[in-house]
Design a protein around this motif. Sequence first.
Motif, mmCIF file in Angstrom:
data_model
loop_
_atom_site.group_PDB
_atom_site.id
_atom_site.type_symbol
_atom_site.label_atom_id
_atom_site.label_comp_id
_atom_site.label_asym_id
_atom_site.label_seq_id
_atom_site.Cartn_x
_atom_site.Cartn_y
_atom_site.Cartn_z
ATOM 1 N N ALA A 54 0.833 -1.205 0.000
ATOM 2 C CA ALA A 54 0.000 0.000 0.000
ATOM 3 C C ALA A 54 0.868 1.255 0.000
ATOM 4 N N GLN A 55 1.988 1.211 0.698
ATOM 5 C CA GLN A 55 2.883 2.368 0.705
ATOM 6 C C GLN A 55 3.358 2.738 -0.698
ATOM 7 N N LEU A 56 3.558 1.752 -1.536
ATOM 8 C CA LEU A 56 4.172 1.977 -2.847
ATOM 9 C C LEU A 56 3.160 2.222 -3.957
ATOM 10 N N ILE A 57 1.878 2.276 -3.638
ATOM 11 C CA ILE A 57 0.868 2.519 -4.667
ATOM 12 C C ILE A 57 1.099 3.886 -5.304
ATOM 13 N N ASP A 58 1.102 3.907 -6.639
ATOM 14 C CA ASP A 58 1.283 5.127 -7.446
ATOM 15 C C ASP A 58 2.658 5.755 -7.267
ATOM 16 N N HIS A 59 3.649 4.968 -6.851
ATOM 17 C CA HIS A 59 5.007 5.510 -6.782
ATOM 18 C C HIS A 59 5.514 5.791 -8.198
ATOM 19 N N LYS A 60 6.200 6.911 -8.360
ATOM 20 C CA LYS A 60 6.600 7.349 -9.696
ATOM 21 C C LYS A 60 7.639 6.427 -10.327
ATOM 22 N N TYR A 61 8.531 5.898 -9.510
ATOM 23 C CA TYR A 61 9.675 5.186 -10.073
ATOM 24 C C TYR A 61 9.699 3.697 -9.729
ATOM 25 N N MET A 62 9.348 3.356 -8.508
ATOM 26 C CA MET A 62 9.481 1.968 -8.082
ATOM 27 C C MET A 62 8.258 1.151 -8.478
ATOM 28 N N LYS A 63 8.505 0.057 -9.162
ATOM 29 C CA LYS A 63 7.483 -0.880 -9.590
ATOM 30 C C LYS A 63 7.698 -2.206 -8.863
ATOM 31 N N PRO A 64 6.741 -3.126 -8.968
ATOM 32 C CA PRO A 64 6.946 -4.430 -8.316
ATOM 33 C C PRO A 64 8.229 -5.127 -8.732
ATOM 34 N N LYS A 65 8.673 -4.940 -9.970
ATOM 35 C CA LYS A 65 9.915 -5.577 -10.411
ATOM 36 C C LYS A 65 11.158 -4.930 -9.800
ATOM 37 N N SER A 66 10.984 -3.787 -9.125
ATOM 38 C CA SER A 66 12.130 -3.097 -8.525
ATOM 39 C C SER A 66 12.730 -3.865 -7.356
ATOM 40 N N ILE A 67 12.037 -4.917 -6.863
ATOM 41 C CA ILE A 67 12.592 -5.672 -5.750
ATOM 42 C C ILE A 67 13.865 -6.407 -6.164
ATOM 43 N N HIS A 68 14.121 -6.542 -7.462
ATOM 44 C CA HIS A 68 15.322 -7.227 -7.940
ATOM 45 C C HIS A 68 16.513 -6.277 -8.066
ATOM 46 N N ASN A 69 16.296 -5.007 -7.767
ATOM 47 C CA ASN A 69 17.369 -4.017 -7.834
ATOM 48 C C ASN A 69 17.957 -3.848 -6.435
ATOM 49 N N ASP A 70 19.168 -4.325 -6.240
ATOM 50 C CA ASP A 70 19.790 -4.274 -4.911
ATOM 51 C C ASP A 70 20.040 -2.853 -4.443
ATOM 52 N N ASP A 71 20.291 -1.937 -5.349
ATOM 53 C CA ASP A 71 20.501 -0.542 -4.951
ATOM 54 C C ASP A 71 19.228 0.059 -4.380
ATOM 55 N N ILE A 72 18.102 -0.253 -4.992
ATOM 56 C CA ILE A 72 16.826 0.242 -4.466
ATOM 57 C C ILE A 72 16.557 -0.343 -3.084
ATOM 58 N N GLU A 98 18.724 -1.338 -0.883
ATOM 59 C CA GLU A 98 19.651 -0.770 0.097
ATOM 60 C C GLU A 98 19.267 0.646 0.501
ATOM 61 N N ASN A 99 18.767 1.425 -0.445
ATOM 62 C CA ASN A 99 18.516 2.845 -0.177
ATOM 63 C C ASN A 99 17.101 3.136 0.318
ATOM 64 N N PHE A 100 16.155 2.239 0.084
ATOM 65 C CA PHE A 100 14.769 2.559 0.408
ATOM 66 C C PHE A 100 14.091 1.532 1.306
ATOM 67 N N SER A 101 14.790 0.504 1.734
ATOM 68 C CA SER A 101 14.146 -0.502 2.576
ATOM 69 C C SER A 101 13.772 0.049 3.946
ATOM 70 N N HIS A 102 14.423 1.096 4.400
ATOM 71 C CA HIS A 102 14.078 1.679 5.700
ATOM 72 C C HIS A 102 12.828 2.555 5.620
ATOM 73 N N GLU A 103 12.359 2.833 4.404
ATOM 74 C CA GLU A 103 11.171 3.669 4.232
ATOM 75 C C GLU A 103 9.935 2.879 3.814
ATOM 76 N N TYR A 104 10.135 1.708 3.232
ATOM 77 C CA TYR A 104 9.017 0.938 2.704
ATOM 78 C C TYR A 104 9.097 -0.502 3.222
ATOM 79 N N MET A 105 8.030 -0.935 3.884
ATOM 80 C CA MET A 105 8.033 -2.237 4.530
ATOM 81 C C MET A 105 8.185 -3.380 3.534
#
Length: 406
Positions: A313-331, A333-340
């Motif tokens: 629910a937090q990521l609904i309508d996010h401009k850049y992050m899509k469900p496939k973004s979970i395979h990006n280790d940089d994402i 590392e940088n955003f796991s503290h903001e999105y459950m």
Amino acid sequence: MEPPPSSPPHSHSCPTTTTSSSDSPPPRIATPPPHLLSNPTTCCKCGGPTHPPPPPDPTSLPSYIPIRYPAINLPPDSTTRSQQSIILTPVPQPRPVPPLSPPFHFFPPVKRITSPSDASHFVNSFSGTHFLGFVAFLSHSIRGCKISDPCPPLSPTLSQIVSILDALISWVDEIPPAPQTSRYGNLSFRQWHERLTQHSNSFMLQILPSDDSDQIRDSTIELLPYFLDSFGNPFRIDYGTGHETNFAAWLFCLARLGLIKEEDYQSVVSRVFVKYLDLMRKLQLVYTLEPAGSHGVWGLDDYHFLPFVFGSAQLIDHKYMKPKSIHNDDILENFSHEYMYLSCIAFIKKVKKGPFAEHSPMLDDISGVPNWNKVNSGMLKMYRAEVLEKVPVVQHFLFGSIIPWE
């Protein structure tokens, strides 16, 4: 002139057609004589002797016997059927929590669910519908919000809950794990849980209002079992989605008592539930809690479910992050503290080895969904079908006057 060779013994298979000479009519399959029909040792087509297999021995054992029958460790075909049932499940919608009106009649909650029909009755009942609506409302309250985003000031109730969770986290540091060679189940967890049990009544009284005019403080007899079951089982030293559901049920009870209001829901998720998730991950790592009733590789996660509901629910309508973004280790590392949701994926990759698609195939499949809105609605449907309607998970769920059994 030598005599013709004797006929070979008859086998189970006999020719269906014979080659006839040009001057003879084609053979006709006739009905066997009655004496052949009554003789089970002769072939019904040619009358030759047969050798039937010996009758099965009713005392013989199958060729494969599992050492331990898994509770709900589903094989792929069962997973397919489960996915079909999820597709047919309606998307749970947010519902306001009905307040519990005085006069109160609190009593110790008891178990009621013993069969699939009981579990189905629960999710369709007053209690199940509003509890699932409460979870959906919490999910809706965090849509498009980061954990660090400003939220309404914490109410006295939520402030007390956060301080209690902080105290429970500090106890883990005070009670180190005992040295052992087994992979799961450090015995020091029982010591931690025993301390929790000793202080649980005072914790409840800290949360409940001091004014006893409405006898709300008597609700501890019902609140305590949900609270104590929220942190794992001290005898089995395990933790799973059933315990997590007890924590949500405890919050639901506080909402029914009027101590948590709708304007608190964003704080409930981003402050209280995130703190609870931090505590449970620390308990899992330090005391190596065993997964309780896990689906194994065919499940969503070994321990949790609700962080995926709230995190999507937090990521609904996010401009850049899509469900496939979970395979990006940089994402991660940088955003796991903001999105459950990203935090859950990062934690899984930390504790599990090997390709992600092999140890978490369901999450890997979900990453192919086009948008987070569909992921969130699917997670809510899955929570109903895979948690609240599964007897191994909800057979320990309790019912009293706050969450009644109809």
